[in-house]
Write a protein that holds these residues in place. Structure first.
Motif, PDB file in Angstrom:
ATOM      1  N   HIS A  51      -6.280  12.984   5.009  1.00 25.33           N
ATOM      2  CA  HIS A  51      -5.023  13.896   5.352  1.00 25.33           C
ATOM      3  C   HIS A  51      -5.220  14.999   6.091  1.00 25.33           C
ATOM      4  O   HIS A  51      -4.815  15.125   7.184  1.00 25.33           O
ATOM      5  CB  HIS A  51      -4.208  13.930   4.339  1.00 25.33           C
ATOM      6  CG  HIS A  51      -3.073  15.112   4.531  1.00 25.33           C
ATOM      7  ND1 HIS A  51      -3.036  16.273   4.469  1.00 25.33           N
ATOM      8  CD2 HIS A  51      -1.681  14.718   4.392  1.00 25.33           C
ATOM      9  CE1 HIS A  51      -2.043  16.905   4.680  1.00 25.33           C
ATOM     10  NE2 HIS A  51      -0.907  15.786   4.667  1.00 25.33           N
TER      11      HIS A  51
ATOM     12  N   CYS B 159       3.650  10.916   6.652  1.00 28.51           N
ATOM     13  CA  CYS B 159       4.292  10.367   5.379  1.00 28.51           C
ATOM     14  C   CYS B 159       3.420  10.045   4.269  1.00 28.51           C
ATOM     15  O   CYS B 159       2.416   9.451   4.252  1.00 28.51           O
ATOM     16  CB  CYS B 159       5.222   9.014   5.857  1.00 28.51           C
ATOM     17  SG  CYS B 159       6.062   8.125   4.526  1.00 28.51           S
ATOM     18  N   VAL B 160       3.769  10.530   2.866  1.00 31.10           N
ATOM     19  CA  VAL B 160       3.097  10.286   1.806  1.00 31.10           C
ATOM     20  C   VAL B 160       4.138  10.132   0.680  1.00 31.10           C
ATOM     21  O   VAL B 160       5.404  10.285   0.661  1.00 31.10           O
ATOM     22  CB  VAL B 160       2.217  11.460   1.293  1.00 31.10           C
ATOM     23  CG1 VAL B 160       1.174  11.977   2.326  1.00 31.10           C
ATOM     24  CG2 VAL B 160       3.046  12.813   1.021  1.00 31.10           C
TER      25      VAL B 160
ATOM     26  N   ASP C  19      -1.831   4.529   1.573  1.00 24.77           N
ATOM     27  CA  ASP C  19      -1.983   6.083   1.068  1.00 24.77           C
ATOM     28  C   ASP C  19      -1.048   7.166   1.981  1.00 24.77           C
ATOM     29  O   ASP C  19      -0.244   7.791   1.454  1.00 24.77           O
ATOM     30  CB  ASP C  19      -3.356   6.550   1.063  1.00 24.77           C
ATOM     31  CG  ASP C  19      -4.174   5.577   0.179  1.00 24.77           C
ATOM     32  OD1 ASP C  19      -4.224   5.829  -0.958  1.00 24.77           O
ATOM     33  OD2 ASP C  19      -5.313   4.939   0.672  1.00 24.77           O
ATOM     34  N   LEU C  20      -0.992   6.922   3.283  1.00 24.22           N
ATOM     35  CA  LEU C  20      -0.347   7.919   4.269  1.00 24.22           C
ATOM     36  C   LEU C  20      -0.155   7.146   5.390  1.00 24.22           C
ATOM     37  O   LEU C  20      -0.849   6.177   5.930  1.00 24.22           O
ATOM     38  CB  LEU C  20      -1.057   9.214   4.478  1.00 24.22           C
ATOM     39  CG  LEU C  20      -2.542   9.288   5.001  1.00 24.22           C
ATOM     40  CD1 LEU C  20      -2.470  10.646   5.530  1.00 24.22           C
ATOM     41  CD2 LEU C  20      -3.585   9.165   3.881  1.00 24.22           C
TER      42      LEU C  20
ATOM     43  N   VAL D  86       4.054   3.054   2.342  1.00 29.93           N
ATOM     44  CA  VAL D  86       3.464   4.291   1.383  1.00 29.93           C
ATOM     45  C   VAL D  86       4.173   4.219   0.004  1.00 29.93           C
ATOM     46  O   VAL D  86       3.772   4.719  -0.915  1.00 29.93           O
ATOM     47  CB  VAL D  86       3.791   5.360   2.171  1.00 29.93           C
ATOM     48  CG1 VAL D  86       3.415   6.753   1.395  1.00 29.93           C
ATOM     49  CG2 VAL D  86       2.649   5.532   3.518  1.00 29.93           C
TER      50      VAL D  86
ATOM     51  N   LEU E 287      -1.910  12.036  -3.991  1.00 30.71           N
ATOM     52  CA  LEU E 287      -2.924  11.542  -3.132  1.00 30.71           C
ATOM     53  C   LEU E 287      -4.367  11.663  -3.843  1.00 30.71           C
ATOM     54  O   LEU E 287      -4.657  12.562  -4.637  1.00 30.71           O
ATOM     55  CB  LEU E 287      -2.923  12.257  -1.645  1.00 30.71           C
ATOM     56  CG  LEU E 287      -2.261  12.068  -0.760  1.00 30.71           C
ATOM     57  CD1 LEU E 287      -2.223  13.055   0.453  1.00 30.71           C
ATOM     58  CD2 LEU E 287      -2.124  10.796  -0.044  1.00 30.71           C
TER      59      LEU E 287
END
Length: 312
Positions: free
Chosen positions: A289, A274-275, A143-144, A137, A281
């Motif tokens: 998400h 988690c990002v 992405d996540l 990430v 995003l």
């Protein structure tokens, strides 16, 4: 300099060799070498150290690698946002789901819900062992991720969504627990052979810390990175393990196993989304998400998995 050169540079660093990168890109090595020379001329910096074993990025090269990941990711976001202008949310979204966790049970539900609401999104789900999702990430390769929260970490943000309790999972023949026991202390499992995840997993760190607190040396007989292998080993009576309830539920002889909450100390692991803290995003990723967050809340509310609760 253009984005093609940046993508070539990323491939060179990923492959660790101009030859391997050229093969992967299906271009001639001399041409790829010229692109690298052009980048070094543009920045007036040496970006890689060449040797007969391949190439290694310099500090300047590492900086360019990080920014190139972000730039190319933003280009993908731009394409996705242009599509979104037509009111169609589309694009690729990659999601990591922590192995051995209750959250890994969400993979099929996530896939179904994304396909139902956003059929133009291509979803990539990773719940494999051996991947450090927070780093993926951070580098923009994922992405996540829904993972066990390690606490503060540069480059990523964590949104806590659940707390998961760990249980001793075993065949009764290996336990010192009395019939009808509803919990077990760490000191009483000192001599029980244990099969645990390797030290790269946060769960293992939590277990090791608990043993240290009671000054007990665990009898670890194997480190296993496969749910199938772990389940078979538990079934054969080769040892016990310490994992969430959901992990035991996926073992073939689940009904024959004993699951006891641990005490003195009790172990709970925080689960967070988690990002990246530097790469926003995309619209498709934000849509995924929101679905993932909703699914976690529904899982907690369903009381399907003992030991899982909302964060306080």
């Amino acid at each position: 300099m253009d984005t093609k050169r940046l993508s070539y540079f990323i491939k060179i660093i990923d492959k660790g060799s101009l030859t391997r990168a050229a093969d992967a890109l299906n271009i001639a090595q001399p041409a790829l070498s010229q692109h690298l020379i052009g980048l070094e001329a543009h920045f007036k910096q040496q970006l890689v150290i060449r040797s007969r074993h391949g190439v290694t990025p310099t500090e300047a090269g590492n900086a360019l690698y990080r920014h190139a990941q972000i730039i190319l990711k933003q280009m993908d976001f731009m394409s996705a946002d242009v599509c979104a202008a037509a009111k169609i949310i589309s694009g690729s979204v990659s999601v990591g789901l922590a192995p051995y966790s209750t959250t890994s049970t969400l993979s099929l539900s996530l896939l179904k819900e994304v396909k139902r609401k956003y059929p133009e999104i291509t979803l990539h789900i990773n719940d494999n062992f051996g991947s450090i999702f927070s780093e993926l990430v951070m580098n923009g390769r994922m992405d996540l991720a829904l993972i066990y929260d390690p606490g503060m970490m540069r480059g990523v943000n964590f949104q806590q969504v659940a707390v998961e309790e760990l249980f001793l999972i075993s065949r009764r023949s290996l336990l010192n627990a009395k019939d009808g026991a509803t919990e077990i202390s760490f000191k009483s499992i000192e001599n029980i052979p244990l099969l645990l995840p390797s030290k790269i997993h946060l769960l293992r760190a939590l277990v090791d810390n608990a043993f240290e607190k009671v000054q007990v040396t665990p009898n670890i007989v194997a480190e296993i990175e496969s749910m199938e292998t772990l389940g078979m080993a538990i079934s054969e009576g080769m040892g016990s393990t310490i994992l969430p309830w959901s992990a035991a539920s996926r073992m073939s002889d689940f009904k024959q196993l004993i699951l006891l909450p641990l005490k003195e100390p009790k172990i709970e692991a925080s689960i967070s989304i988690c990002v990246s803290d530097s790469i926003p995003l995309s619209e498709p990723a934000m849509a995924v998400h929101d679905i993932l967050f909703k699914l976690v809340r529904e899982l907690i509310a369903s009381n399907q998995w003992p030991g899982v609760r909302p964060p306080q």
